[in-house]
Design a protein around this motif. Structure first.
Motif, PDB file in Angstrom:
ATOM      1  N   THR A  20       0.824  -1.145   0.021  1.00 53.50           N
ATOM      2  CA  THR A  20      -0.028   0.092  -0.150  1.00 53.50           C
ATOM      3  C   THR A  20       0.809   1.438  -0.092  1.00 53.50           C
ATOM      4  N   GLN A  21       1.968   1.311   0.728  1.00 54.96           N
ATOM      5  CA  GLN A  21       2.726   2.305   0.848  1.00 54.96           C
ATOM      6  C   GLN A  21       3.659   2.605  -0.642  1.00 54.96           C
ATOM      7  N   ILE A  22       3.888   1.622  -1.159  1.00 54.79           N
ATOM      8  CA  ILE A  22       4.370   1.579  -2.723  1.00 54.79           C
ATOM      9  C   ILE A  22       3.434   2.356  -3.574  1.00 54.79           C
ATOM     10  N   PHE A  23       2.102   1.922  -3.359  1.00 57.41           N
ATOM     11  CA  PHE A  23       1.174   2.276  -4.341  1.00 57.41           C
ATOM     12  C   PHE A  23       0.904   3.824  -3.856  1.00 57.41           C
ATOM     13  N   ASN A  24       0.782   4.223  -2.675  1.00 53.57           N
ATOM     14  CA  ASN A  24       0.513   5.723  -2.313  1.00 53.57           C
ATOM     15  C   ASN A  24       1.545   6.424  -2.878  1.00 53.57           C
ATOM     16  N   ARG A  25       2.820   6.083  -2.858  1.00 59.95           N
ATOM     17  CA  ARG A  25       4.036   7.142  -3.454  1.00 59.95           C
ATOM     18  C   ARG A  25       3.907   7.175  -5.033  1.00 59.95           C
ATOM     19  N   ARG A  26       3.249   6.339  -5.619  1.00 59.87           N
ATOM     20  CA  ARG A  26       3.438   6.063  -7.263  1.00 59.87           C
ATOM     21  C   ARG A  26       2.015   6.067  -7.690  1.00 59.87           C
TER      22      ARG A  26
ATOM     23  N   HIS B 299       3.247  -6.221 -11.675  1.00 55.64           N
ATOM     24  CA  HIS B 299       4.520  -5.997 -12.133  1.00 55.64           C
ATOM     25  C   HIS B 299       5.022  -4.704 -11.636  1.00 55.64           C
ATOM     26  N   LEU B 300       4.045  -3.666 -11.885  1.00 58.31           N
ATOM     27  CA  LEU B 300       4.828  -2.178 -11.550  1.00 58.31           C
ATOM     28  C   LEU B 300       4.889  -1.725  -9.976  1.00 58.31           C
ATOM     29  N   ILE B 301       4.173  -2.645  -9.156  1.00 59.05           N
ATOM     30  CA  ILE B 301       4.645  -2.668  -7.684  1.00 59.05           C
ATOM     31  C   ILE B 301       6.012  -3.208  -7.394  1.00 59.05           C
ATOM     32  N   ALA B 302       6.181  -4.410  -8.319  1.00 55.15           N
ATOM     33  CA  ALA B 302       7.511  -5.031  -7.974  1.00 55.15           C
ATOM     34  C   ALA B 302       8.616  -4.052  -8.603  1.00 55.15           C
ATOM     35  N   MET B 303       8.205  -3.257  -9.679  1.00 50.41           N
ATOM     36  CA  MET B 303       9.342  -2.301 -10.117  1.00 50.41           C
ATOM     37  C   MET B 303       9.798  -1.373  -9.156  1.00 50.41           C
ATOM     38  N   PHE B 304       8.960  -1.129  -8.112  1.00 47.99           N
ATOM     39  CA  PHE B 304       9.220   0.002  -7.185  1.00 47.99           C
ATOM     40  C   PHE B 304       9.512  -0.316  -5.896  1.00 47.99           C
ATOM     41  N   ALA B 305       9.401  -2.059  -5.755  1.00 42.23           N
ATOM     42  CA  ALA B 305       9.684  -2.468  -4.252  1.00 42.23           C
ATOM     43  C   ALA B 305      11.336  -2.561  -4.186  1.00 42.23           C
ATOM     44  N   ARG B 306      11.666  -2.588  -2.979  1.00 38.07           N
ATOM     45  CA  ARG B 306      13.034  -2.715  -2.753  1.00 38.07           C
ATOM     46  C   ARG B 306      13.720  -3.843  -1.927  1.00 38.07           C
ATOM     47  N   THR B 307      12.879  -5.032  -2.193  1.00 38.67           N
ATOM     48  CA  THR B 307      13.396  -6.240  -1.622  1.00 38.67           C
ATOM     49  C   THR B 307      14.618  -7.063  -2.684  1.00 38.67           C
ATOM     50  N   PRO B 308      15.236  -8.015  -2.118  1.00 40.02           N
ATOM     51  CA  PRO B 308      16.202  -8.979  -3.186  1.00 40.02           C
ATOM     52  C   PRO B 308      15.173  -9.275  -4.123  1.00 40.02           C
ATOM     53  N   ILE B 309      14.006 -10.018  -3.781  1.00 41.73           N
ATOM     54  CA  ILE B 309      12.952 -10.712  -4.804  1.00 41.73           C
ATOM     55  C   ILE B 309      12.814  -9.684  -6.021  1.00 41.73           C
ATOM     56  N   ALA B 310      12.314  -8.416  -5.451  1.00 46.77           N
ATOM     57  CA  ALA B 310      11.973  -7.463  -6.609  1.00 46.77           C
ATOM     58  C   ALA B 310      13.378  -6.998  -7.476  1.00 46.77           C
ATOM     59  N   LYS B 311      14.577  -7.131  -6.801  1.00 49.05           N
ATOM     60  CA  LYS B 311      15.655  -6.795  -7.835  1.00 49.05           C
ATOM     61  C   LYS B 311      15.708  -7.831  -8.831  1.00 49.05           C
ATOM     62  N   GLU B 312      15.657  -9.150  -8.147  1.00 49.60           N
ATOM     63  CA  GLU B 312      15.846 -10.221  -9.398  1.00 49.60           C
ATOM     64  C   GLU B 312      14.714  -9.933 -10.703  1.00 49.60           C
ATOM     65  N   PHE B 313      13.564  -9.357 -10.077  1.00 48.74           N
ATOM     66  CA  PHE B 313      12.379  -9.427 -10.848  1.00 48.74           C
ATOM     67  C   PHE B 313      12.657  -8.403 -12.034  1.00 48.74           C
ATOM     68  N   ARG B 314      13.308  -7.344 -11.578  1.00 43.33           N
ATOM     69  CA  ARG B 314      13.917  -6.317 -12.531  1.00 43.33           C
ATOM     70  C   ARG B 314      14.744  -6.714 -13.419  1.00 43.33           C
ATOM     71  N   LYS B 315      15.676  -7.570 -12.942  1.00 43.91           N
ATOM     72  CA  LYS B 315      16.638  -8.062 -14.063  1.00 43.91           C
ATOM     73  C   LYS B 315      16.099  -8.850 -15.051  1.00 43.91           C
ATOM     74  N   TRP B 316      14.958  -9.723 -14.505  1.00 44.26           N
ATOM     75  CA  TRP B 316      14.267 -10.515 -15.396  1.00 44.26           C
ATOM     76  C   TRP B 316      13.718  -9.746 -16.344  1.00 44.26           C
ATOM     77  N   VAL B 317      12.922  -8.742 -16.033  1.00 46.91           N
ATOM     78  CA  VAL B 317      12.180  -7.779 -17.025  1.00 46.91           C
ATOM     79  C   VAL B 317      13.242  -7.266 -18.228  1.00 46.91           C
ATOM     80  N   LEU B 318      14.453  -6.826 -17.663  1.00 53.48           N
ATOM     81  CA  LEU B 318      15.597  -6.363 -18.582  1.00 53.48           C
ATOM     82  C   LEU B 318      15.897  -7.488 -19.692  1.00 53.48           C
ATOM     83  N   ASP B 319      16.062  -8.730 -19.199  1.00 53.87           N
ATOM     84  CA  ASP B 319      16.351  -9.589 -19.857  1.00 53.87           C
ATOM     85  C   ASP B 319      15.166  -9.818 -20.962  1.00 53.87           C
ATOM     86  N   VAL B 320      13.921  -9.823 -20.581  1.00 55.42           N
ATOM     87  CA  VAL B 320      12.805  -9.987 -21.484  1.00 55.42           C
ATOM     88  C   VAL B 320      12.760  -8.868 -22.421  1.00 55.42           C
TER      89      VAL B 320
END
Length: 235
Positions: free
Chosen positions: A11-17, A48-69
């Motif tokens: 919710t905090q991530i959504f409120n900021r963005r 997907h957009l929530i994961a782009m803004f998140a700051r956890t190790p899992i979100a970091k791996e997700f962003r790398k996967w998006v770049l590969d795609v």
């Protein structure tokens, strides 16, 4: 899934963005489990957009996967549209050839001839954009004899040999089941050879620091593919 211990982090991530989320990505609905309370839900795109803004190790791996795609999507689009090198890239290749031929017409002819043959094009300005850096490396490292004759050095010969070996393996994986029905003994013998070829390719690439092109070997020799489609897999 993102690794947060508190659910209000989303919710905090959504409120900021919130300005970046559309109505189709998120909305508030009645909570089916609690009377008189609502809950915010997200579509797959919203998640997907929530994961782009998140700051956890899992979100970091997700962003790398998006770049590969995205990289694969851009590469496939270049292949599909067959984008050729632009004027600036043409000038870069020409500068390399002019510098290396040292004014020799014979050397220039040989350099362009080898280059065009290597990339299977009639002239250098027909080179696909996805092969530009490969062309730069090829022209810079191609060995030239004193009299202007060009030859492929040991590393290039081994690289070509490994590429053709992998092409043969790709053909074998596609058609070995049919051969096995016709001649099981021959199929078994060749199957063992395929194992040794794989080991040899791996050892040679490691010894000579060779990185083979990322061709789509798995689908290159499928019978339902037209010849021009197989050509795209090579390009």
């Amino acid at each position: 899934m993102l690794g947060y211990t508190r659910s209000d982090k989303v919710t905090q991530i959504f409120n900021r963005r919130s300005d970046e989320f559309t109505f189709n990505m998120t909305r508030v609905i009645e909570n089916p489990q609690t009377v008189n309370l609502t809950v915010r839900v997200f579509s797959l795109r919203g998640c997907h957009l929530i994961a782009m803004f998140a700051r956890t190790p899992i979100a970091k791996e997700f962003r790398k996967w998006v770049l590969d795609v995205l990289d694969k999507e851009v590469l496939q689009r270049q292949i599909d549209t067959r984008v050729k090198i632009n004027a600036e890239q043409q000038a870069c290749l020409k500068e390399i050839v002019d510098r290396r031929c040292e004014g020799s017409v014979k050397k220039r002819t040989e350099l362009w001839g080898r280059h065009n043959k290597h990339f299977r094009i009639p002239r250098y300005n027909e080179l696909l954009a996805i092969h530009f850096q490969d062309a730069v490396d090829y022209l810079e490292t191609l060995s030239i004899k004193a009299k202007g004759d060009v030859h492929i050095d040991e590393n290039q010969s081994i690289e070509i040999l490994c590429i053709h070996a992998k092409l043969f393996q790709a053909w074998w994986r596609t058609h070995s089941p049919t051969l096995g029905k016709l001649n099981p003994l021959l199929e078994s013998m060749l199957h063992d050879n395929m194992f040794y070829i794989t080991s040899a390719i791996k050892d040679l690439c490691k010894k000579y620091d060779i990185e083979l092109p990322n061709y789509d070997y798995e689908h290159m020799f499928e019978l339902n593919m037209l010849p021009h489609q197989r050509y795209l897999l090579l390009k």
